[in-house]
Design an enzyme around this catalytic site. Sequence first.
Site, PDB file in Angstrom:
ATOM      1  N   ILE A 313       0.901  -1.153   0.000  1.00  0.00           N
ATOM      2  CA  ILE A 313       0.000   0.000   0.000  1.00  0.00           C
ATOM      3  C   ILE A 313       0.941   1.203   0.000  1.00  0.00           C
ATOM      4  O   ILE A 313       1.479   1.595   1.035  1.00  0.00           O
ATOM      5  CB  ILE A 313      -0.926   0.014   1.226  1.00  0.00           C
ATOM      6  CG1 ILE A 313      -1.832  -1.218   1.216  1.00  0.00           C
ATOM      7  CG2 ILE A 313      -1.771   1.293   1.245  1.00  0.00           C
ATOM      8  CD1 ILE A 313      -2.783  -1.319   2.403  1.00  0.00           C
ATOM      9  N   PRO A 314       1.217   1.777  -1.179  1.00  0.00           N
ATOM     10  CA  PRO A 314       2.384   2.668  -1.367  1.00  0.00           C
ATOM     11  C   PRO A 314       2.225   4.109  -0.875  1.00  0.00           C
ATOM     12  O   PRO A 314       2.187   5.045  -1.664  1.00  0.00           O
ATOM     13  CB  PRO A 314       2.573   2.622  -2.882  1.00  0.00           C
ATOM     14  CG  PRO A 314       1.183   2.462  -3.408  1.00  0.00           C
ATOM     15  CD  PRO A 314       0.461   1.575  -2.424  1.00  0.00           C
ATOM     16  N   CYS A 315       2.175   4.277   0.450  1.00  0.00           N
ATOM     17  CA  CYS A 315       2.088   5.632   0.986  1.00  0.00           C
ATOM     18  C   CYS A 315       3.374   6.420   0.713  1.00  0.00           C
ATOM     19  O   CYS A 315       3.396   7.644   0.852  1.00  0.00           O
ATOM     20  CB  CYS A 315       1.765   5.613   2.473  1.00  0.00           C
ATOM     21  SG  CYS A 315       2.801   4.530   3.464  1.00  0.00           S
ATOM     22  N   HIS A 316       4.445   5.727   0.292  1.00  0.00           N
ATOM     23  CA  HIS A 316       5.681   6.440  -0.044  1.00  0.00           C
ATOM     24  C   HIS A 316       5.532   7.266  -1.317  1.00  0.00           C
ATOM     25  O   HIS A 316       6.357   8.136  -1.601  1.00  0.00           O
ATOM     26  CB  HIS A 316       6.848   5.446  -0.201  1.00  0.00           C
ATOM     27  CG  HIS A 316       6.677   4.459  -1.317  1.00  0.00           C
ATOM     28  ND1 HIS A 316       5.959   3.293  -1.179  1.00  0.00           N
ATOM     29  CD2 HIS A 316       7.115   4.475  -2.611  1.00  0.00           C
ATOM     30  CE1 HIS A 316       5.983   2.617  -2.321  1.00  0.00           C
ATOM     31  NE2 HIS A 316       6.679   3.318  -3.212  1.00  0.00           N
ATOM     32  N   ARG A 317       4.460   7.009  -2.088  1.00  0.00           N
ATOM     33  CA  ARG A 317       4.245   7.752  -3.340  1.00  0.00           C
ATOM     34  C   ARG A 317       3.445   9.038  -3.134  1.00  0.00           C
ATOM     35  O   ARG A 317       3.086   9.700  -4.103  1.00  0.00           O
ATOM     36  CB  ARG A 317       3.526   6.857  -4.355  1.00  0.00           C
ATOM     37  CG  ARG A 317       4.376   5.667  -4.812  1.00  0.00           C
ATOM     38  CD  ARG A 317       3.624   4.742  -5.751  1.00  0.00           C
ATOM     39  NE  ARG A 317       4.358   3.493  -5.943  1.00  0.00           N
ATOM     40  CZ  ARG A 317       3.820   2.358  -6.368  1.00  0.00           C
ATOM     41  NH1 ARG A 317       2.523   2.321  -6.652  1.00  0.00           N
ATOM     42  NH2 ARG A 317       4.553   1.263  -6.498  1.00  0.00           N
TER      43      ARG A 317
END
Length: 347
Positions: A313-317
């Site tokens: 779940i790419p919260c880094h994006r």
Amino acid sequence: MNLSFEQMYQASFEKSPDFEGVFWMGVKTTGIFCRPTCTARKPKPENVEFFDSTKEAILKGYRPCKVCKPLENPDETPSGIQKVMDELAGDPGLKFRDYDLVQRGLEPASVRRWFLKHHGMTFHAFQRMFKINSAFKKLRQGEPVLDVAMDNGYESLSGFSDSFRNVFGVSPKNSKLEKIVDLKRIETPLGTMIACANENGICMLEFSDRKALPTELKEISKYFNANIIQGENPHFKTLQKELAEYFDGKRLHFSVPLAPVGTEFQKKVWEILRTIPYGTTRSYQQQADILGNPKAVRAVANANGLNKISIIIPCHRVIGTNGTLTGYGGGIWRKQKLLELEKAILF
């Protein structure tokens, strides 16, 4: 993230953990290079220079600092211990005594300290938990209690029952209503991660040095009304394979099933996160717009911060509206490295 000399020096002076892995500081007067968090006395600005990698520092003639050990990952599982853990995963009935550790070139006291630091229990307690995890699953499949006890290395039924009751609070015969969530350490190029999974999928994937990790584990345990115990899970095999492919630049999408823990609003935000294309970024405002509530920027940002399944779940994006890298539970430097990895593969 382009940092000025002043920013890096200040971060180093403050020993800021947010910049671990972002830069390294070379000290001209001693010929050594350090992490930003090194506890050694900080030199004057005119006596330092900064590097983007340890390789650059070494090529310039600097030696690694003996205090902060910049070439080591302090949380990484030592190879000898990893081999023992792999053996246990293959056969939970194994019982390693101190003699067995010595035969494998391991110092029992060092192994004990490592497990106490990283698992909150001794190695022998860890082995017992691993056996109980395996036994629990066999009981749920309908295997007889005596057979399960013997298969998992217990010498008596009473000993097995006592160990089981100490963990679950019930006897093996009354375990049908109990639940567990499996936990496993996974090594990655950006550090050790802790994964949790139940029968439905992965419910946590976090870097082991995340400060909120203990709180997240408690939330998961409460959410599923389950005990969290070190053990194997079929979803872990898929997760490890796909993570390795991701870091090798060979996977743009994950297929491992997820079982996220959160409110309905948080889950909606996390679903929107999963629609951000690989190698691209969005702002919190854009997330709120897609959600259909442009004024919910703060609520969206808060939900992002409570995401317990990193990378997949790419919260880094998600970045600030002005393009800055905002907070990330695993550390800003990891956020930068993940974005750099994805952009390098695409471009």
